[in-house]
Design a protein around this motif. Sequence first.
Motif, PDB file in Angstrom:
ATOM      1  N   ARG A   1       0.875  -1.185   0.000  1.00  0.00           N
ATOM      2  CA  ARG A   1       0.000   0.000   0.000  1.00  0.00           C
ATOM      3  C   ARG A   1       0.906   1.226   0.000  1.00  0.00           C
ATOM      4  O   ARG A   1       1.198   1.797   1.053  1.00  0.00           O
ATOM      5  CB  ARG A   1      -0.927  -0.004   1.205  1.00  0.00           C
ATOM      6  CG  ARG A   1      -1.920   1.152   1.207  1.00  0.00           C
ATOM      7  CD  ARG A   1      -2.960   0.950   2.300  1.00  0.00           C
ATOM      8  NE  ARG A   1      -3.902   2.063   2.353  1.00  0.00           N
ATOM      9  CZ  ARG A   1      -4.974   2.074   3.133  1.00  0.00           C
ATOM     10  NH1 ARG A   1      -5.247   1.034   3.910  1.00  0.00           N
ATOM     11  NH2 ARG A   1      -5.778   3.113   3.149  1.00  0.00           N
ATOM     12  N   PRO A   2       1.370   1.626  -1.176  1.00  0.00           N
ATOM     13  CA  PRO A   2       2.309   2.746  -1.255  1.00  0.00           C
ATOM     14  C   PRO A   2       1.656   4.105  -1.027  1.00  0.00           C
ATOM     15  O   PRO A   2       2.340   5.049  -0.624  1.00  0.00           O
ATOM     16  CB  PRO A   2       2.854   2.627  -2.685  1.00  0.00           C
ATOM     17  CG  PRO A   2       1.767   1.934  -3.443  1.00  0.00           C
ATOM     18  CD  PRO A   2       1.139   0.989  -2.475  1.00  0.00           C
ATOM     19  N   GLN A   3       0.360   4.195  -1.273  1.00  0.00           N
ATOM     20  CA  GLN A   3      -0.378   5.435  -1.051  1.00  0.00           C
ATOM     21  C   GLN A   3      -1.675   5.125  -0.322  1.00  0.00           C
ATOM     22  O   GLN A   3      -2.118   3.973  -0.294  1.00  0.00           O
ATOM     23  CB  GLN A   3      -0.684   6.129  -2.389  1.00  0.00           C
ATOM     24  CG  GLN A   3       0.556   6.506  -3.198  1.00  0.00           C
ATOM     25  CD  GLN A   3       0.187   7.204  -4.489  1.00  0.00           C
ATOM     26  OE1 GLN A   3      -0.689   8.067  -4.522  1.00  0.00           O
ATOM     27  NE2 GLN A   3       0.867   6.836  -5.573  1.00  0.00           N
ATOM     28  N   ASP A   4      -2.284   6.156   0.234  1.00  0.00           N
ATOM     29  CA  ASP A   4      -3.459   5.953   1.083  1.00  0.00           C
ATOM     30  C   ASP A   4      -4.569   5.176   0.378  1.00  0.00           C
ATOM     31  O   ASP A   4      -5.238   4.342   0.976  1.00  0.00           O
ATOM     32  CB  ASP A   4      -3.985   7.317   1.539  1.00  0.00           C
ATOM     33  CG  ASP A   4      -5.202   7.188   2.442  1.00  0.00           C
ATOM     34  OD1 ASP A   4      -6.167   7.937   2.250  1.00  0.00           O
ATOM     35  OD2 ASP A   4      -5.178   6.320   3.343  1.00  0.00           O
ATOM     36  N   ARG A   5      -4.772   5.462  -0.915  1.00  0.00           N
ATOM     37  CA  ARG A   5      -5.910   4.871  -1.612  1.00  0.00           C
ATOM     38  C   ARG A   5      -5.477   3.917  -2.721  1.00  0.00           C
ATOM     39  O   ARG A   5      -6.218   3.682  -3.661  1.00  0.00           O
ATOM     40  CB  ARG A   5      -6.793   5.989  -2.176  1.00  0.00           C
ATOM     41  CG  ARG A   5      -7.489   6.799  -1.095  1.00  0.00           C
ATOM     42  CD  ARG A   5      -8.160   8.043  -1.639  1.00  0.00           C
ATOM     43  NE  ARG A   5      -7.172   9.034  -2.066  1.00  0.00           N
ATOM     44  CZ  ARG A   5      -7.491  10.172  -2.666  1.00  0.00           C
ATOM     45  NH1 ARG A   5      -8.735  10.445  -2.954  1.00  0.00           N
ATOM     46  NH2 ARG A   5      -6.548  11.019  -3.012  1.00  0.00           N
TER      47      ARG A   5
END
Lengths: 112, 112
Positions: A68-72
Motif C-alpha cells: 500500500r504505497p499510497q493511502d488509496r
Amino acid sequence: SQTIHQWPATLVQPVGSPLSLECTVEGTSNPNLYWYRQAAGRGLQLLFYSVGIGQISSEVPQNLSASRPQDRQFILSSKKLLLSDSGFYLCAWTRQGGDGYTFGSGTRLTVV
Amino acid sequence: QQQVKQSPQSLIVQKGGISIINCAYENTAFDYFPWYQQFPGKGPALLIAIRPDVSEKKEGRFTISFNKSAKQFSLHIMDSQPGDSATYFCAASPPNNNDMRFGAGTRLTVKP
C-alpha cells in the motif's frame, strides 16, 4: 461519491512470470483495503488487508504479496506465478469503523 | 477457518416462488451481518444487511431474518425473478470490521 477501480479486468500470464494488480479508491481517505481471491464456483478467500499506508496483514501464507504505497492504492504482486494462482481477484474497501465492503469489478487471472 | 456456514450450495426456484438461503455463525462477537449478490464476472455487491438488535429487516422483495440465540440468519427473496439468478454470499463481521467472514456462497437459479 466513492468509487473503486481495479485493473486489468482479465489477464493471462505464463507460469513463472511476475504479477501486479492494482486497486485504487476515490472519494474517501484512510480506507481499509482488502484483496480477496475467488476460485471458480467457490467462496471468497481473504488474502491481505490494510488499515493504513505501509500496513499489510496477511491471512494466508502463499506466493503473493501486497503493498500500500499510497493511502488509496493497494497492489497485489507475485514474483513468480504458479498455476494455482489462477482465479478471480477482488479488491474491496470500507471506511474505518464502517459497515459493508464495496468490491471492485475484479480481475480474472489465468496462469498457463 | 470457516466461521460462517451457508446453505444450500445451490438452489433452483420457479419464477414467483420464495428463495431461502441460510447462514450460521460461530463468533458471538459478530455484530454486522450483510448479504452480497454476485453476477458472473462481477464483484459482489451489498444487497441488504442487519445488526443483531433487530430480528428482521426488509427491503423490497428481500428480507433478512435474524435469530441471535441460535446464531443463525437467513435471506428470503419473495416473488423470485429470473433476474435474481446470481450467487449470494452471507457474511459476518466484528465491531472493528477488519475481519469480515464470508459464507461459501449459494448459486440461485430462478426458472421462468
